[in-house]
Design a protein around this motif. Sequence first.
Motif, PDB file in Angstrom:
ATOM      1  N   PRO A 113       0.796  -1.235   0.000  1.00 15.91           N
ATOM      2  CA  PRO A 113       0.000   0.000   0.000  1.00 15.91           C
ATOM      3  C   PRO A 113       0.824   1.279   0.000  1.00 15.91           C
ATOM      4  N   ALA A 114       2.060   1.198   0.489  1.00 16.39           N
ATOM      5  CA  ALA A 114       2.882   2.414   0.559  1.00 16.39           C
ATOM      6  C   ALA A 114       3.740   2.608  -0.685  1.00 16.39           C
ATOM      7  N   ALA A 115       3.745   1.628  -1.577  1.00 17.35           N
ATOM      8  CA  ALA A 115       4.615   1.702  -2.746  1.00 17.35           C
ATOM      9  C   ALA A 115       3.890   2.349  -3.929  1.00 17.35           C
ATOM     10  N   ARG A 116       4.595   3.207  -4.634  1.00 19.48           N
ATOM     11  CA  ARG A 116       4.064   3.797  -5.868  1.00 19.48           C
ATOM     12  C   ARG A 116       4.282   2.809  -7.002  1.00 19.48           C
ATOM     13  N   GLN A 117       3.238   2.574  -7.792  1.00 18.96           N
ATOM     14  CA  GLN A 117       3.341   1.658  -8.916  1.00 18.96           C
ATOM     15  C   GLN A 117       3.532   2.439 -10.211  1.00 18.96           C
ATOM     16  N   VAL A 118       4.536   2.041 -11.005  1.00 24.17           N
ATOM     17  CA  VAL A 118       4.778   2.645 -12.314  1.00 24.17           C
ATOM     18  C   VAL A 118       4.966   1.508 -13.320  1.00 24.17           C
ATOM     19  N   LEU A 119       4.966   1.856 -14.604  1.00 25.16           N
ATOM     20  CA  LEU A 119       5.179   0.860 -15.641  1.00 25.16           C
ATOM     21  C   LEU A 119       6.671   0.571 -15.824  1.00 25.16           C
ATOM     22  N   ALA A 120       6.968  -0.688 -16.124  1.00 22.89           N
ATOM     23  CA  ALA A 120       8.356  -1.090 -16.353  1.00 22.89           C
ATOM     24  C   ALA A 120       8.824  -0.785 -17.769  1.00 22.89           C
ATOM     25  N   ALA A 121       7.896  -0.502 -18.684  1.00 22.70           N
ATOM     26  CA  ALA A 121       8.275  -0.315 -20.095  1.00 22.70           C
ATOM     27  C   ALA A 121       9.366   0.722 -20.311  1.00 22.70           C
ATOM     28  N   PRO A 122       9.301   1.903 -19.677  1.00 23.58           N
ATOM     29  CA  PRO A 122      10.364   2.885 -19.928  1.00 23.58           C
ATOM     30  C   PRO A 122      11.754   2.383 -19.563  1.00 23.58           C
ATOM     31  N   ILE A 123      11.816   1.413 -18.644  1.00 23.29           N
ATOM     32  CA  ILE A 123      13.107   0.846 -18.255  1.00 23.29           C
ATOM     33  C   ILE A 123      13.522  -0.253 -19.224  1.00 23.29           C
ATOM     34  N   LEU A 124      12.628  -1.208 -19.443  1.00 19.30           N
ATOM     35  CA  LEU A 124      12.989  -2.396 -20.217  1.00 19.30           C
ATOM     36  C   LEU A 124      13.063  -2.131 -21.713  1.00 19.30           C
ATOM     37  N   ARG A 125      12.242  -1.213 -22.222  1.00 19.16           N
ATOM     38  CA  ARG A 125      12.292  -0.987 -23.669  1.00 19.16           C
ATOM     39  C   ARG A 125      13.620  -0.394 -24.099  1.00 19.16           C
ATOM     40  N   GLU A 126      14.246   0.405 -23.241  1.00 14.46           N
ATOM     41  CA  GLU A 126      15.549   0.967 -23.582  1.00 14.46           C
ATOM     42  C   GLU A 126      16.594  -0.130 -23.723  1.00 14.46           C
ATOM     43  N   LEU A 127      16.470  -1.172 -22.903  1.00  8.16           N
ATOM     44  CA  LEU A 127      17.408  -2.286 -22.992  1.00  8.16           C
ATOM     45  C   LEU A 127      17.099  -3.163 -24.198  1.00  8.16           C
ATOM     46  N   ARG A 128      15.801  -3.466 -24.404  1.00  9.53           N
ATOM     47  CA  ARG A 128      15.418  -4.391 -25.458  1.00  9.53           C
ATOM     48  C   ARG A 128      15.563  -3.796 -26.855  1.00  9.53           C
ATOM     49  N   MET A 129      15.551  -2.479 -26.975  1.00 11.56           N
ATOM     50  CA  MET A 129      15.690  -1.861 -28.302  1.00 11.56           C
ATOM     51  C   MET A 129      17.040  -2.131 -28.926  1.00 11.56           C
ATOM     52  N   ARG A 130      18.078  -2.216 -28.112  1.00 14.97           N
ATOM     53  CA  ARG A 130      19.426  -2.396 -28.639  1.00 14.97           C
ATOM     54  C   ARG A 130      19.840  -3.847 -28.455  1.00 14.97           C
ATOM     55  N   LYS A 131      19.877  -4.581 -29.563  1.00 16.98           N
ATOM     56  CA  LYS A 131      20.127  -6.014 -29.511  1.00 16.98           C
ATOM     57  C   LYS A 131      21.604  -6.308 -29.270  1.00 16.98           C
ATOM     58  N   ASP A 132      21.850  -7.342 -28.453  1.00 15.56           N
ATOM     59  CA  ASP A 132      23.231  -7.780 -28.248  1.00 15.56           C
ATOM     60  C   ASP A 132      23.607  -8.787 -29.332  1.00 15.56           C
ATOM     61  N   GLU A 133      24.833  -9.290 -29.275  1.00 13.02           N
ATOM     62  CA  GLU A 133      25.331 -10.173 -30.334  1.00 13.02           C
ATOM     63  C   GLU A 133      24.495 -11.444 -30.470  1.00 13.02           C
ATOM     64  N   THR A 134      24.077 -11.989 -29.348  1.00 16.38           N
ATOM     65  CA  THR A 134      23.260 -13.198 -29.390  1.00 16.38           C
ATOM     66  C   THR A 134      21.929 -12.932 -30.077  1.00 16.38           C
TER      67      THR A 134
END
Length: 356
Positions: A113-134
């Motif tokens: 109840p005391a935690a603010r909820q936000v979306l994870a997309a702004p964090i994860l999309r920045e990582l997923r946009m840039r593909k690694d070698e694999t």
Amino acid sequence: MTRLQRAREAARERGVDALLVTPGPDLRYLIGAGGESHERLTCLVLPVDRDPVLVVPKLEHAGYGELPVATRTWIDGEDPHALVADLTGNAATVALADAMPAMHVLPLGQRLPAARQVLAAPILRELRMRKDETEIAELASVGAAIDRVHARVPEVLRAGRTEAEVGADIEALIVAEGHESAAFVIVGSGPNGASPHHEVSQRRIEHGDFVVVDIGGPNPAGYNSDSTRTYVVGEPAPERAEIYEVLRRAQQAAVDAVRPGATAESIDAAARSIIAEAGHGERFIHRTGHGIGLDVHEEPYIVEGNGLELAEGMAFSVEPGVYFAGEWGARIEDIVLVTADGVRPLNTQPHELVAV
């Protein structure tokens, strides 16, 4: 640095104390297993100040195999939402996976109840946009596989067959070429080619038809292909052949414009301007492209108004089209990768109109 470590650092930079990720592409990106979403909660708890833990129903635990994170199991009758809340510690802000079902979002809110909820997309999309070698290797492999399917389309596409019959043969070819499944098969003949998201129908293909074939799906690692070519049954009408040549030049111009530092909207403009100059601007009714990876459609989106600067490792489609409602349509689509100094197309089938 591992993907989990990068996600933790990205969360910390945004003032997020913990990421809560339920089954889907984000979970697969982070731990190599996507799982399935249903009424029993599975959730990766990734705090910024402690080790990550996957909370998973005990009856499904064995299906995850070896994982790069610790696991905590629960059985029916226990409260998994309380377990997740306990593992987040005293988090003031938690970021939830975008596709987390409301049946889990609401109970987690009650347990935190005391935690603010936000979306994870702004964090994860920045990582997923840039593909690694694999990831690049997976996209290149699945791109080559869908190219091999397009190379065989002339074997199954002919006048007198229905779109559904052709589509079934193409679906079998997609699986035969190493895809896990066919995520979509579009066979838009004649007037159906003017509907970008047409699938298949019982319409019989006729001599002179333009046929839009847009196909793709995931490989066993979860990375997707997506490629479109346009075919003609017999000889094309001269006027339509001329318009198709405009489309071909527009698609090539957009691919040629891809480089680090170029904006997403500039790639859209490169294709759109050529089609508009030829007098067919109103026939191009969708964005030029979308990112691709563990999702068929993901960031970055190649569309007017998106000032995002392209960077090495980004992968997306370049797919302009022209559509004449009730008559015919055409589209050309390649997946391209932004390299250190330019662009690498991951689809290499010829762009010329293919007569069958």
